[in-house]
Scaffold this active site. Structure first.
Site, PDB file in Angstrom:
ATOM      1  N   ASP A  75      18.589  -4.324  -9.856  1.00  0.00           N
ATOM      2  CA  ASP A  75      18.558  -5.623 -10.497  1.00  0.00           C
ATOM      3  C   ASP A  75      19.961  -6.221 -10.414  1.00  0.00           C
ATOM      4  OD1 ASP A  75      17.761  -7.778 -11.928  1.00  0.00           O
ATOM      5  OD2 ASP A  75      17.680  -6.754 -13.874  1.00  0.00           O
ATOM      6  N   ASP A 100      16.061 -11.426  -7.005  1.00  0.00           N
ATOM      7  CA  ASP A 100      17.234 -10.561  -7.233  1.00  0.00           C
ATOM      8  C   ASP A 100      16.861  -9.200  -7.800  1.00  0.00           C
ATOM      9  OD1 ASP A 100      16.369 -11.454  -9.673  1.00  0.00           O
ATOM     10  OD2 ASP A 100      18.370 -11.736 -10.508  1.00  0.00           O
ATOM     11  N   GLU A 101      15.648  -8.753  -7.549  1.00  0.00           N
ATOM     12  CA  GLU A 101      15.172  -7.543  -8.204  1.00  0.00           C
ATOM     13  C   GLU A 101      14.141  -6.852  -7.307  1.00  0.00           C
ATOM     14  OE1 GLU A 101      13.024  -6.792 -12.452  1.00  0.00           O
ATOM     15  OE2 GLU A 101      13.581  -8.828 -11.940  1.00  0.00           O
TER      16      GLU A 101
END
Lengths: 422, 372
Positions: A44, A137-138
């Site tokens: 993350d 973003d993960e």
């Protein structure tokens, strides 16, 4: 216990030590009994949008930075400095400014973030094909069986990935490592930013016990309230209940919470799980009530959705729209098309029909449109005997697409994208 | 209001009007039928606000008057009374109840004020023309199956009726389409129908009038404006709102250059399609037509069920080709064809295909192929 240094990757001696790496003296050590046995990771990015901006604007590095929308709107990301003043994601902008008046505010530059996100995903892909992105973003990574390939354990591979992302992309990430997705995701959140947390099998039950049931994946407000009515607040309570009882009381959700409270999560890491829906949305600078202005906002979103459908060689059969009122009430409506489509025009027409029924004077702050029931485009946009113009519209759009492929998106646009001067 | 009526007569009339009444109504009065007794007749009226039916039936009127009673309940009562019974209907003096008596049975029904019953204002219906029941049946039966159920395209939820002129020939046309198939039927324009507006008759009206003319073979008086249509025949008057929308310019989707002509025996073809499609998956119902000069092979395959094929001798001398159709659509068309011969005009495997009764130039069908 097994351990290594996160900075220089040196293997730590089994015993002794002063909490620092004997080689580089870094305190960032990773030590865990099951360190080299766990293989499901969750990565993350830390305050991603803000981190990308700071990377490109070194002058902002030591300043509080808020990424958020134009005239008003909400905080989409606050950097860690701004968070010290209490600024949080999704907080109304005026409140954030009050808490942190010295903060620099930038509007989001999604294209830039997407690009950074893609680069990160590429680095992940070099580690394992089993990468399941959850958002820009993960992602989850399944590193089972990669040890002999990379000549290092999943834990070390993940650490090296975190370092590469830091040096090559210029943003930091937090890593969670465990034996399933649920726990890996909980772990990555434990030690942000730049963290690396591990939940081993041995401590799974005791780790989960004190946590609120609301942290269980899939348990939202409604379920949480239903559980609270029965006095169930922590996972410890669930751990003590027999499965039969929970199933009888809560049905499927009962099975779900019984398993997850014990750290049992059989979901696999599914690489680029085929998209179930493609959508786009926009928050307005100022609230809008009238149909024609709403429709003007809708059209470019339809073009975006259609472009992505075509790029993915997909067609969709159900169009849905999303509206958020000025009072934050969310409205979603959908309609099934008579045949699957790839066309912006068809998506727009269906969306517009839905919009017409909702735009009755309420003020809206957001509009979105999407398409699901995604499928092979072979059956898309057939001749429609009830719509003699459908083929002409299809040809118009195909012609526009080929002009755009050569000359760029703005080379040709439909009249309805022209906004009157306001 | 007080009257006596023969059970069979009442049952038949109630059977007609009650089917207009929706099972679930948010407006209570719409669940009721309006009964009006005067001049030796009982008039029964039911409406759903879009569609209204009025039927008159002979009765022995002791005291003229009117009342409303729950339509389905009254129908059920009369249905269960013994054959040949004389039914006495009376509105109590206080206007609160309607009693229904027959033999030793006695029912007291709640009533709602007759003043609340919506009046049927059809407005002015400037166009009037006669249409034989046989012709109306022909128009409806050969187009009804293609009516769309898609709510978003409400203007396809009915049959489009309009006057059509080609040179000196004028005709009355009925057209329906759901996007996948289209049916167009025409007949000589009845006298008085010149200059009628194109109207879309909603599905419910189509179904109701079709049911009511099943055993009727006289002339029907059709009258219409651009917002309403009325069919009057025997002792029945049906009035409906029209669908407020514009029907697509269907002429443009009817292919004119299909040059591959296939002629099949209607019954043979129909039965073979029916047999082969047993294998087709429930969802797609696809059958494949493989054409070679003189021979048509019908086939179907499904992952779950297996496969089927059947060969037919046909008249065909075009190029070999393959094309797929929804078998249900083929059967719907084949079932409406009365002659022995069915003609299919094809272009290629993705273009609309034209079907027609070789013995009847009035009806024409267009089917979209499906990928197989």
């Amino acid at each position: 216990m097994a351990g290594f240094c996160r900075e220089c990757e040196a293997i730590l001696p089994e015993k002794g030590g002063d909490g620092r790496c004997p080689h580089c003296r870094s305190p960032r050590l990773l030590v865990h009994a099951e360190l080299h046995e766990l293989a499901i990771g969750h990565i993350d990015c830390d305050a991603f949008y803000a981190a990308v901006e700071k990377r490109d604007r070194p002058d902002l590095r030591d300043k509080p930075l808020i990424i958020g929308g134009g005239h008003r709107g909400v905080v989409s990301t606050a950097c860690y400095i701004a968070r010290l003043s209490g600024v949080r994601s999704a907080m109304p902008m005026f409140q954030a400014r009050k808490l942190c008046p010295e903060a620099v505010v930038l509007p989001p530059d999604m294209e830039k973030y997407r690009q950074a996100g893609r680069q990160i995903r590429q680095l992940m892909g070099e580690l394992t094909p089993l990468v399941e992105p959850i958002s820009i973003d993960e992602a989850f990574l399944d590193l089972t069986g990669t040890e002999s390939l990379h000549r290092m354990s999943p834990a070390r591979s993940l650490n090296r990935l975190a370092r590469r992302i830091e040096s090559e992309i210029g943003v930091t990430v937090s890593v969670g490592l465990s034996h399933n997705k649920f726990l890996a995701k909980l772990a990555s959140d434990l030690d942000k930013p730049r963290g690396f947390s591990i939940i081993g099998r041995t401590e799974t039950l005791s780790f989960l016990a004190p946590r609120p049931v609301g942290q269980i994946w899939g348990i939202g407000r409604v379920s949480r309230e239903a559980l609270a009515r029965d006095g169930i607040v922590t996972m410890a309570q669930v751990q003590e209940m027999p499965l039969d009882y929970l199933v009888e009381r809560f049905g499927q959700m009962g099975t779900h919470i019984w398993h997850l409270s014990r750290g049992l999560d059989a979901r696999r890491v599914e690489p680029d799980s085929a998209a179930k829906s493609i959508s786009a949305e926009t928050t307005f600078d100022r609230d809008i009530a009238d149909l024609s202005s709403l429709a003007a906002e809708l059209w470019p979103l339809c073009e975006k959705v259609a472009e992505r459908l075509k790029a993915a060689t997909l067609a969709g059969g159900v169009v849905h729209i999303k509206l958020k009122t000025a009072g934050f009430r969310l409205i979603t409506r959908q309609s099934r098309l008579s045949a699957p489509t790839q066309l912006a025009e068809t998506i727009y027409r269906a969306g517009h029909a839905l919009l017409e029924k909702e735009a009755k004077g309420d003020w809206f702050r957001l509009i979105g449109i999407g398409i699901d029931a995604l499928q092979d485009p072979r059956d898309a946009d057939p001749i429609d005997l009830g719509d003699p113009d459908s083929q002409r519209r299809r040809k118009v759009e195909e012609a526009m697409d080929s002009v755009r492929a050569k000359l760029g998106h703005d080379a040709i646009i439909k009249g309805r994208s022209l906004k009157p001067n306001r | 209001m007080k009257l006596t009526i023969e059970r069979t007569l009442l049952l038949k009339a109630l059977g007609h009007v009650q089917s207009v009444v929706e099972r679930r109504n948010t407006i209570p009065i719409l669940s009721n039928v309006l009964a009006e007794a005067k001049d030796g007749q009982l008039g029964l009226t039911a409406t759903d606000m879009d569609l209204a039916v009025v039927e008159k039936v002979a009765a022995d009127i002791t005291a003229p008057g009117a009342a409303t009673v729950p339509a389905h309940t009254l129908y059920d009562i009369v249905r269960k009374l013994p054959e040949g019974a004389q039914v006495q209907i009376e509105l109590a003096a206080d206007g609160q109840q309607v009693t229904v008596k027959a033999g030793r049975s006695r029912f007291a029904l709640a009533t709602l004020p007759k003043e609340d019953f919506p009046a049927i204002h059809a407005g002015d219906l400037p166009h009037k023309f006669p249409l034989s029941a046989a012709d109306l049946k022909g128009l409806i039966d050969r187009t009804k199956f293609a009516i769309s159920t898609e709510e978003t395209r409400y203007y396809l939820n009915g049959i489009y009726m309009h006057a059509y002129a080609a040179g000196k020939q004028t005709s009355l046309r009925a057209v329906a389409t759901d996007g996948h198939r289209l049916a167009r039927v025409e007949m000589p324009l009845p006298e008085g129908a010149e200059g009628i507006p194109g109207v879309i008759v909603p599905r419910k009206m189509v179904n109701e009038v079709r049911k009511l003319i099943e055993d009727f073979d006289g002339a029907i008086d059709v009258s219409l404006s651009d917002s309403r249509i009325r069919f009057a025949f025997a002792d029945i008057v049906l009035t409906s709102k029209l669908i407020d929308g514009s029907f697509p310019d269907y002429q443009r989707v009817i292919p004119t250059a299909n040059d591959k002509i296939l002629e099949v025996d209607r019954k043979e073809f129909r039965d073979a399609v029916d047999r082969v499609s047993t294998i087709s998956s429930e969802k797609s119902r696809a059958v494949k037509l493989s054409l070679k000069p003189g021979i048509l092979t019908l086939s179907a395959t499904s992952a779950e069920n297996g496969s089927a094929s059947e060969e037919l001798e046909v008249k065909y001398d075009g190029q070999a080709m393959e094309i797929g159709f929804n078998s249900k659509y083929l059967l719907d068309v084949a079932d409406e064809i009365e002659g022995d011969g069915l003609e299919l005009k094809l272009a290629d495997s993705v273009a609309p295909t034209l079907l027609r009764d070789m013995a009847d130039a009035q009806a024409l069908y267009v089917l979209m192929p499906m990928r197989v």
